[in-house]
Scaffold this motif. Structure first.
Motif, mmCIF file in Angstrom:
data_model
loop_
_atom_site.group_PDB
_atom_site.id
_atom_site.type_symbol
_atom_site.label_atom_id
_atom_site.label_comp_id
_atom_site.label_asym_id
_atom_site.label_seq_id
_atom_site.Cartn_x
_atom_site.Cartn_y
_atom_site.Cartn_z
ATOM 1 N N MET A 1 24.981 35.487 31.052
ATOM 2 C CA MET A 1 24.523 34.190 30.988
ATOM 3 C C MET A 1 25.993 33.432 31.173
ATOM 4 O O MET A 1 26.983 33.631 30.971
ATOM 5 C CB MET A 1 24.097 33.838 29.664
ATOM 6 N N HIS A 2 25.859 32.534 32.405
ATOM 7 C CA HIS A 2 27.096 31.629 32.610
ATOM 8 C C HIS A 2 27.343 30.676 31.511
ATOM 9 O O HIS A 2 26.648 30.053 30.993
ATOM 10 C CB HIS A 2 26.710 30.598 33.903
ATOM 11 N N SER A 3 28.618 30.655 31.169
ATOM 12 C CA SER A 3 29.150 29.896 30.173
ATOM 13 C C SER A 3 29.495 28.693 30.562
ATOM 14 O O SER A 3 30.275 28.337 31.641
ATOM 15 C CB SER A 3 30.153 30.529 29.353
ATOM 16 N N GLU A 4 28.886 27.325 30.091
ATOM 17 C CA GLU A 4 29.474 26.020 30.449
ATOM 18 C C GLU A 4 30.394 25.496 29.488
ATOM 19 O O GLU A 4 30.047 25.347 28.225
ATOM 20 C CB GLU A 4 28.245 25.078 30.492
ATOM 21 N N THR A 5 31.629 25.344 29.839
ATOM 22 C CA THR A 5 32.571 24.751 28.856
ATOM 23 C C THR A 5 33.211 23.665 29.590
ATOM 24 O O THR A 5 33.734 23.449 30.752
ATOM 25 C CB THR A 5 33.518 25.881 28.579
ATOM 26 N N ILE A 6 33.603 22.682 28.643
ATOM 27 C CA ILE A 6 34.358 21.401 29.241
ATOM 28 C C ILE A 6 35.808 21.380 28.293
ATOM 29 O O ILE A 6 36.132 21.581 27.152
ATOM 30 C CB ILE A 6 33.411 19.964 28.611
ATOM 31 N N HIS A 7 36.639 20.942 29.403
ATOM 32 C CA HIS A 7 37.971 20.925 28.906
ATOM 33 C C HIS A 7 38.524 19.400 29.081
ATOM 34 O O HIS A 7 38.390 19.009 30.284
ATOM 35 C CB HIS A 7 38.885 21.715 29.301
ATOM 36 N N VAL A 8 38.694 18.683 28.165
ATOM 37 C CA VAL A 8 39.279 17.320 28.301
ATOM 38 C C VAL A 8 40.655 17.405 27.808
ATOM 39 O O VAL A 8 41.015 17.815 26.442
ATOM 40 C CB VAL A 8 38.569 16.315 27.740
ATOM 41 N N GLU A 9 41.822 16.791 28.554
ATOM 42 C CA GLU A 9 42.969 16.640 27.622
ATOM 43 C C GLU A 9 43.640 15.024 27.947
ATOM 44 O O GLU A 9 43.574 14.681 29.025
ATOM 45 C CB GLU A 9 44.040 17.661 28.469
ATOM 46 N N ARG A 10 44.320 14.588 26.949
ATOM 47 C CA ARG A 10 44.621 13.307 27.091
ATOM 48 C C ARG A 10 45.813 13.260 26.253
ATOM 49 O O ARG A 10 45.813 13.966 25.271
ATOM 50 C CB ARG A 10 43.664 12.318 26.492
ATOM 51 N N THR A 11 47.067 12.564 26.500
ATOM 52 C CA THR A 11 48.160 12.555 25.857
ATOM 53 C C THR A 11 48.023 10.970 25.479
ATOM 54 O O THR A 11 47.993 9.992 26.286
ATOM 55 C CB THR A 11 49.125 12.872 26.726
#
Length: 147
Positions: free
Chosen positions: A1-11
Motif C-alpha cells: 500500500m502507498h504510504s501518504e506522509t506530510i512533511h512541513v518545516e518552519r523556522t
C-alpha cells in the motif's frame, strides 16, 4: 500500500524551550491550535478535541507515543466518527542559532481513505500549512512583541 506522509518545516524566531511551551502547554495551545482540556504529554496518555465548522464537527482523538522534552512529541491522530484509521504525528524541534525549526511529520494518511473528501492528503497539507505557517507564526510574533 502507498504510504501518504506530510512533511512541513518552519523556522520560528524563538528558542526551543519557548517553542516547546507553545506546542505542549494547553493554555498556550488554545491561542494558536485548539482548546484541549485533557491535553497530556504523558506517554500512553490520551487527549481529544473538536473542530467545528460548517461542513462537519470533527472529533480528534490522540494518544501520546513518545516524548523527549524540548525535542520530540509523537502521538496518534484519529477521527473515530469518520474513519477506522489511525495516523501518527511527530513534532521534532531543531535548535538553530537563536531560532528553532519545527519539523512536522504526519504519516499514515492512507488509513483515512474511508473518511471521505475532507480527509485527503491535500486537505491535511493545507490545514498544517495554515496552522503552522499562519496561526503558530502569529502566536510567536505576539510572544516576541510582548517582551
Amino acid at each position: 500500500m502507498h504510504s501518504e506522509t506530510i512533511h512541513v518545516e518552519r523556522t520560528y524566531p524563538i528558542n526551543a524551550t519557548k517553542l516547546w511551551q507553545a506546542l505542549t502547554n494547553k493554555q498556550n495551545m488554545k491561542e494558536w491550535f485548539y482548546e484541549i482540556p485533557n491535553f497530556t504529554t504523558e506517554v500512553g496518555g490520551e487527549f481529544e478535541f473538536f473542530k467545528h465548522n460548517q461542513q462537519q464537527n470533527t472529533l480528534y482523538q490522540c494518544q501520546v507515543i513518545e516524548i523527549i522534552p524540548v525535542e520530540l512529541f509523537k502521538f496518534t491522530w484519529r477521527h473515530p466518527k469518520q474513519s477506522a484509521g489511525t495516523s501518527i504525528i511527530t513534532w521534532r524541534l531543531i535548535p538553530r542559532r537563536g531560532a528553532t525549526t519545527l519539523h512536522l511529520t504526519h504519516e499514515g494518511l492512507e488509513n483515512f481513505k474511508d473518511a471521505g473528501e475532507h480527509f485527503t492528503q491535500d486537505n491535511f497539507e493545507l490545514g498544517w500549512e495554515r496552522i503552522l505557517g499562519d496561526q503558530l507564526s502569529k502566536y510567536i510574533d505576539r510572544l516576541n512583541n510582548t517582551r
